[in-house]
Design an enzyme around this catalytic site. Structure first.
Site, mmCIF file in Angstrom:
data_model
loop_
_atom_site.group_PDB
_atom_site.id
_atom_site.type_symbol
_atom_site.label_atom_id
_atom_site.label_comp_id
_atom_site.label_asym_id
_atom_site.label_seq_id
_atom_site.Cartn_x
_atom_site.Cartn_y
_atom_site.Cartn_z
ATOM 1 N N ASP A 339 0.827 -1.202 0.000
ATOM 2 C CA ASP A 339 0.000 0.000 0.000
ATOM 3 C C ASP A 339 0.859 1.249 0.000
ATOM 4 O OD1 ASP A 339 -2.492 -0.972 -0.073
ATOM 5 O OD2 ASP A 339 -2.875 -0.857 2.091
ATOM 6 N N LYS A 361 -1.204 1.873 -7.437
ATOM 7 C CA LYS A 361 -1.114 2.248 -8.855
ATOM 8 C C LYS A 361 -2.241 1.632 -9.675
ATOM 9 C CE LYS A 361 3.268 4.102 -9.521
ATOM 10 N NZ LYS A 361 4.435 3.316 -9.125
ATOM 11 N N MET A 476 -8.925 9.283 8.215
ATOM 12 C CA MET A 476 -9.562 9.507 6.905
ATOM 13 C C MET A 476 -10.581 10.637 6.977
ATOM 14 S SD MET A 476 -10.073 5.568 5.665
ATOM 15 C CE MET A 476 -10.706 4.975 7.215
HETATM 16 N N1 SAH Z 1 -4.653 0.567 8.977
HETATM 17 C C1 SAH Z 1 -4.162 1.915 9.138
HETATM 18 C C2 SAH Z 1 -5.213 2.949 8.799
HETATM 19 C C3 SAH Z 1 -5.618 2.943 7.365
HETATM 20 S S1 SAH Z 1 -6.803 4.184 6.969
HETATM 21 C C4 SAH Z 1 -3.630 2.072 10.564
HETATM 22 O O1 SAH Z 1 -3.884 1.248 11.415
HETATM 23 O O2 SAH Z 1 -2.912 3.052 10.791
HETATM 24 C C5 SAH Z 1 -5.756 5.468 6.418
HETATM 25 C C6 SAH Z 1 -5.727 6.591 7.432
HETATM 26 O O3 SAH Z 1 -4.784 6.275 8.438
HETATM 27 C C7 SAH Z 1 -5.239 7.880 6.884
HETATM 28 O O4 SAH Z 1 -6.293 8.588 6.237
HETATM 29 C C8 SAH Z 1 -4.828 8.601 8.135
HETATM 30 O O5 SAH Z 1 -5.937 9.058 8.835
HETATM 31 C C9 SAH Z 1 -4.226 7.471 8.927
HETATM 32 N N2 SAH Z 1 -2.771 7.381 8.782
HETATM 33 C C10 SAH Z 1 -2.073 6.371 8.288
HETATM 34 N N3 SAH Z 1 -0.756 6.620 8.346
HETATM 35 C C11 SAH Z 1 -0.617 7.841 8.903
HETATM 36 C C12 SAH Z 1 0.489 8.648 9.237
HETATM 37 N N4 SAH Z 1 1.749 8.252 9.019
HETATM 38 N N5 SAH Z 1 0.245 9.858 9.795
HETATM 39 C C13 SAH Z 1 -1.000 10.251 10.050
HETATM 40 N N6 SAH Z 1 -2.075 9.515 9.752
HETATM 41 C C14 SAH Z 1 -1.904 8.325 9.188
#
Ligand code: SAH
Length: 563
Positions: A339, A361, A476
């Site tokens: 991802d 992609k 999100m």
């Molecule tokens: N499974 C992931 C979340 C996926 S949904 C987890 O547990 O972290 C994607 C959302 O995760 C993004 O829109 C954002 O809100 C958050 N996110 C993921 N990586 C991030 C990061 N490095 N910094 C801030 N928010 C992040």
């Protein structure tokens, strides 16, 4: 005495040496003639005759379905842990209903140490043990546990026998080498050294021990250096094999799982955890190359086997916030489907032959649809690949990880799930905000802002969230934060509730902006906040470090805390 009814299958790894093959056959014969076990066969997994498949075929042909399979190896390394179990697994497919108990390696065992002492004393020719130093030379392995076994045997051989000293060395793949251990003994003051090969039978490697010892001796004419005989076919070895047969039949199979590099992360070997053995070549090995696979399907779980899919949580983005297990499975992968929010920095370190598929992609559309991703995982697993699905954060927190598990299950594909550090907790933490704090917040709610509150498909109880007092973390939500904040305020959450926006958590571009629930929507738009970002709100936000409150950006939490 009634003979033991469980037949014994003795499995050798094979050798290019005709003398070695003859010694193996002689031992099998010796054990058969003992009459202790009803039916005895021996076979090799490669290089030598008879092949294992003939030996199993003979036992199966005589109606046997339950065997004891004993690897004729001194220590558990790649052959005993990987190759022989893999060959036996193939035989089981060939003979449905065939079952076997797998015996443990022969060494270390007092019987073996006695044999070694006999061989040493024989070549020392009556010289006193107190003036005799021993170099015990093992095969050498890329598996530290197997090398440690040789060191252990050296110690056990020395204990109570009165030799001046016993030092371990290796003929291949490990240090110290034969000349290095001889040099060490010379510097310790040794005048008489016996090199004792820790080998069962003749082969290319024992020959090499003799050659290297001779070369060293020729350079050091004042030293008395001799090479002892190999363990060889003898009664004591037959006794030991029969003892291992009895143990295996009773289910007593002890292996050194706690010091095995394939199971625990040893310093410098962490990349081996859960991995198949890396192909490498002793001179006795066949040419190898692709297809020469080593599996650990006997006891080394959780590994990643061909045809399996690992759903791996990669953490919030930096290369080093993935778990040790996740990293090990990634290193074992043949195919990686990654991802955009996964720790993509790790992809550069994969072996060049690994197929990396970027799920962010095309084909068709800005991102690969979930169905296409599922189909990709299934197709590569069906082709016998080890597949890693590398995701950001934790796979089960808004990660669709379980959809992929379900899709694999529906296709009959095995999955391994590796949890990850979720951004829901890590992003606030990296910006200096704890999602709970004693006396401040006793609950934390992780919410997807993907659908705005008024959306008919939203499953969130927004009014209840507005009435709550604890911590809320929104993921999100960059596009919806204004409407979400307004909804929460409308249902009772104070407009001056502190909020922290954390973008790119864990990355060098990380920035965090403090604000309030009343102002966050306007601020996010004005500051150009872009995904990935989390919004954390509640009284815990007031606990953030001073730089977070004054809105300094790009500072990791730790730097702020010490500033
Ligand atoms: N499974 C992931 C979340 C996926 S949904 C987890 O547990 O972290 C994607 C959302 O995760 C993004 O829109 C954002 O809100 C958050 N996110 C993921 N990586 C991030 C990061 N490095 N910094 C801030 N928010 C992040």
């Amino acid at each position: 005495m009634t003979p033991d009814r469980t037949p014994l299958l003795i499995v050798g790894h094979g050798t290019r040496s005709a003398a070695g093959v003859a010694q193996f056959a002689a031992l099998v014969d010796r054990i058969r003639r003992r009459g202790v076990v009803d039916d005895v066969e021996g076979g090799f997994i490669e290089l030598s005759r008879p092949p294992l498949t003939d030996a199993v075929g003979a036992l199966a042909g005589r109606g046997h379905r339950n065997l004891v399979a004993l690897p004729l190896v001194l220590a558990a390394a790649g052959h005993g842990k990987g190759d022989i179990p893999a060959a036996l697994a193939r035989e089981r497919r060939r003979h449905p209903g065939l079952r076997y108990a797998y015996g443990r390696p022969l060494g270390p065992h007092p019987l073996l140490h006695d044999i070694l002492a006999d061989r040493i004393d024989a070549v020392a020719d009556g010289a006193d043990r107190a003036g005799t130093w021993v170099a015990l030379i093992g095969r050498g392995s890329t598996d530290p546990d197997a090398n440690a076994e040789v060191a252990k045997v050296a110690r056990l051989l020395w204990e109570g026998r009165g030799y001046a000293g016993v030092e371990p060395g290796f003929i291949s793949l490990a240090e110290p080498s034969v000349p290095a251990v001889l040099e060490r003994l010379r510097r310790l003051g040794a005048r008489r050294i016996v090199v004792a090969p820790y080998f069962l039978f003749a082969g290319v490697l024992p020959d090499r021990i003799v050659a290297q010892t001779d070369a060293y001796a020729a350079d050091h004419p004042k030293l008395d250096v001799r090479v002892a005989d190999l363990i060889g076919d003898c009664d004591a070895l037959a006794d030991l094999v029969l003892q291992r047969h009895t143990e295996a039949r009773r289910g007593d199979i002890r292996m050194n799982c706690d010091t095995c590099a394939y199971r625990v992360a040893l310093p410098g070997f962490a990349d081996k955890v859960g991995r198949p053995q890396t192909p490498h070549h002793h001179p006795d090995d066949p040419a190898g190359g692709p297809g020469h696979h080593h599996h650990h399907d006997q006891h080394h779980d959780p590994g990643l086997r061909p045809g399996q899919v690992a759903i791996v949580g990669g953490g919030p983005g930096p290369d080093d916030l993935i778990t040790v297990r996740g990293k090990a499975l990634l290193a074992a992968a043949d195919v990686v489907v990654a991802d955009r929010l996964a720790p993509t920095g790790l992809l550069a370190g994969l072996r060049p032959e690994v197929l990396v598929i970027d799920a962010a992609k095309v084909p068709r559309g800005p991102s690969m649809g979930q169905d296409t991703i599922n189909d990709t995982l299934v197709a590569h697993a069906r082709a016998g690949k080890r597949v890693v699905r590398l995701k950001g954060g934790d796979p089960y927190v808004f990660g669709r990880g379980h959809e992929e598990v379900q899709a694999c299950a529906a296709a009959g594909i095995d999955t391994v799930l590796v949890p990850g550090v979720s951004s829901a907790v890590a992003a606030p933490a990296l910006a200096g905000v704890p999602v709970t704090h004693r006396g401040v917040a006793h609950d934390v709610t992780v919410v997807s802002g993907h659908l705005p509150p008024e959306h008919p498909g939203s499953l969130v109880d927004w009014p209840a969230l507005g009435r709550s007092r604890g911590t809320v973390v929104l993921l999100m939500a960059v596009d919806t934060i204004g409407r979400i904040a307004a909804t929460l305020v409308a249902h009772g959450r104070a407009a001056d509730t502190p909020v922290l926006v954390v973008q790119d958590a864990g990355h060098p571009t990380q920035r965090s902006l403090p604000t309030t629930l009343g102002e966050v929507g306007e601020l996010a738009a004005r500051q150009g906040i872009r995904p990935p970002a989390v919004f954390v709100l509640g009284p815990v936000v007031a606990l953030a470090g001073p730089a977070a409150r004054t809105g300094r950006t790009g500072q990791p939490a730790r730097a702020r805390a010490t500033a």
